[in-house]
Scaffold this active site. Structure first.
Site, PDB file in Angstrom:
ATOM      1  N   LYS A 148      25.358 -23.394  30.584  1.00 33.93           N
ATOM      2  CA  LYS A 148      25.624 -24.832  30.511  1.00 33.93           C
ATOM      3  C   LYS A 148      24.312 -25.559  30.208  1.00 33.93           C
ATOM      4  CE  LYS A 148      25.012 -27.356  34.701  1.00 33.93           C
ATOM      5  NZ  LYS A 148      25.437 -27.942  35.937  1.00 33.93           N
ATOM      6  N   GLU A 216      25.102 -32.433  47.480  1.00 34.54           N
ATOM      7  CA  GLU A 216      23.788 -31.784  47.514  1.00 34.54           C
ATOM      8  C   GLU A 216      22.830 -32.651  48.323  1.00 34.54           C
ATOM      9  OE1 GLU A 216      22.706 -29.778  43.494  1.00 34.54           O
ATOM     10  OE2 GLU A 216      23.752 -31.621  43.013  1.00 34.54           O
ATOM     11  N   HIS A 240      32.087 -28.158  36.506  1.00 32.31           N
ATOM     12  CA  HIS A 240      32.367 -27.492  37.780  1.00 32.31           C
ATOM     13  C   HIS A 240      33.579 -28.076  38.523  1.00 32.31           C
ATOM     14  CE1 HIS A 240      28.614 -25.640  36.978  1.00 32.31           C
ATOM     15  NE2 HIS A 240      27.853 -26.616  37.398  1.00 32.31           N
TER      16      HIS A 240
END
Ligand code: NAP
Length: 484
Positions: A148, A216, A240
């Site tokens: 990616k 995150e 994702h």
């Protein structure tokens, strides 16, 4: 313990960008772990290719250091490391020039699987594909692995697909999305399609809504330049989160086979409704908690790129009509958590009077940390005092439930690389899937640009902007807590 490792065919794996961050942190340590498990056949070779001046010995030194840094200490056996390193070679190659290509061609052997991992920036994908062909390095059985980002929008993704198609058949192209290599993500398919329990309930009649969270704690770090041109929508949602959504929403494929699975995922993407601007919240982290703000990190005070996004989606088909999917992902949040929560509807009528019985069943599939599943059910609270209801989790950590077998869950990259060698494309994205995903993403981003939308600020260490809470509250729902 009986080894369940299935050996793969003899291979030559060329890693373009073998000196880069991804190769050192993930690919080579992953290959070392597969080697330790005995999955890499004798005589298989790993050939790194990059521009840096280096010989085989220099490259082996580099990867020895990477193994020491990125592989857990209990797996660092000196003899094994040296044995593994003896499989490595290095060729100095310029992807956009002529240097090194003849030498690489000479190294390739007949009669073994040839795989080429493009672990370089996407601007080099076309040049490498072209040269693999021109120098007769790739044959019709060879496989290429493409990292990616696959395109920046529909036009660039389509152009990249066309470039690769000039030299490789679709059956040779492995577009990697490492989320698909995660144990729990594959378990999602096992849970749905290997049990009778869930699938009959898996629809809008029984499911109130679905939450997908990828949080995150880190900021953009050293990737500011790249990230600011991309943002959470392109970097996380388009690939994702979209893949996770597909696996939850898809119809049962006729078999666990590449095109059977990918056909069903494609139908989900094509069934996505356009998203209303009011159903999206974009955020940028501010300064605090010992860190600088997003704007400082990307060194662009005018940036309108989002480091956080929350959105409500609808899959317009019979199964999902009326059940929204809420997605959120962001950086510098309270905890590093990835999970999918399937929130079931309340029972239609409570026979237990007006005590709080309407806690809904929730099936949580945890991707990280501590991969596992959790099903919340309501039971009677033990002891006297009449029929008092209480919510309890049926919690299963894969590590606890499966013991030593689950201790060694392979990293997503190692599993996916072995699938490439086996020639199994099930967990890789097909070209039309990626194009469909960009076709859905593009108008959303174009809308922000046309309106000049700015992301709202959020506190680092929080669970995201207040507006994202409102996105749920206005529907009478709430996000699950992002737990530390
Ligand atoms: P990186 O650290 O910048 O490494 C790039 C690699 O490409 C280096 O080995 C570099 O080596 C080589 N290279 C650059 N120009 C070249 C040329 N003209 N000819 C031959 N080799 C060349 O990048 P990375 O972080 O490893 O990322 C690689 C790819 O994986 C990118 O597409 C990235 O988006 C993707 N990715 C990375 C991560 C990650 O965690 N790092 C995660 C997901 C996806 P020389 O300078 O020696 O030539």
């Amino acid at each position: 313990m009986v080894s369940r490792v299935i050996p793969v065919d003899l291979f030559d794996l060329v890693i373009f960008g073998g000196t880069g961050d991804l190769a050192r942190r993930k690919i080579l340590p992953g290959l070392y772990r597969r080697f330790l498990d005995g999955q890499i056949p004798e005589d298989s070779r790993i050939i790194a290719a990059a521009r840096s001046e280096m010989d085989d010995a220099g490259y082996r030194d580099m990867i020895r250091e990477a193994i020491v840094e990125f592989v857990s200490k209990d797996k660092q056996d000196k003899t094994c490391i040296e044995k593994f390193l003896s499989r490595l070679a290095y060729v100095q190659v310029d992807a956009t020039g002529t240097d090194g290509w003849d030498e690489l061609a000479e190294k390739m052997r007949d009669g073994v699987v040839r795989a080429f991992y493009f672990s370089v920036g996407p601007s080099l994908f076309g040049a490498i594909a072209e040269r693999l062909h021109a120098y007769h390095i790739a044959d019709e059985d060879s496989r290429i692995v493409v990292e990616k980002p696959f395109g920046h929008d529909l036009a660039t993704a389509r152009a990249l697909n066309q470039t690769l198609a000039e030299h490789f058949d679709e059956t040779q192209i492995y577009r990697i999305d490492h989320y698909l290599g995660k144990e729990t993500v594959q378990n999602l398919m096992a849970v749905r399609f290997a049990n009778m329990l869930f699938e009959p309930l898996w629809n809008a009649r029984n499911i109130d809504h679905i939450q997908i969270t990828v949080a995150e704690t880190v900021g953009v770090g050293g990737r500011g330049g790249y990230y600011d041109k991309s943002g959470a929508m392109r970097d996380m949602v388009q690939n994702h989160l979209m893949q996770l959504l597909c696996l939850i929403a898809m119809e049962p494929p006729y078999a666990f086979e590449p095109d059977a699975v990918r056909d069903e995922k494609l139908k989900v993407i094509r069934a996505l409704d356009p998203v209303e601007p009011d159903d999206i919240v974009r955020g940028q982290y501010g300064a605090g908690e010992g860190g600088t703000s997003y704007l400082d990190d990307v060194e662009n005070r005018d940036s309108r790129t989002e480091s956080y996004i929350a959105m409500k989606l609808h899959v317009a088909n019979w199964r999902w009509k009326g059940t929204p999917f809420y997605l959120r992902t962001g950086k510098r949040l309270r905890a590093r958590t990835s999970e999918i929560a399937i929130v079931f509807k309340d029972p239609p009528h409570s026979i237990f009077g007006d005590q709080e019985t309407h806690k809904s069943n929730v099936l949580v599939i945890r991707l990280q940390p501590n991969e596992g599943m959790n099903l919340k059910v309501t039971i009677k609270e033990p002891g006297p005092g009449g029929m008092r209801l209480v919510e309890v989790p049926l919690d299963m950590s894969f590590k606890e439930a499966l013991g030593p077998d689950a201790e060694d869950i392979p990293d997503a990259y190692e599993r996916l690389i072995m699938d490439v060698i086996r020639g199994n494309q099930t967990l890789f994205m097909r070209g039309d899937e990626i194009e469909a995903s960009w076709a859905w993403t593009d108008p959303i981003i174009e809308g922000w640009e046309a309106r000049g939308d700015r992301p709202v600020s959020y506190d680092p260490g929080s669970s995201g902007p207040e507006d994202a809470l409102m996105l749920m509250h206005k529907d009478g729902r709430r996000w699950r807590e992002v737990k530390v």
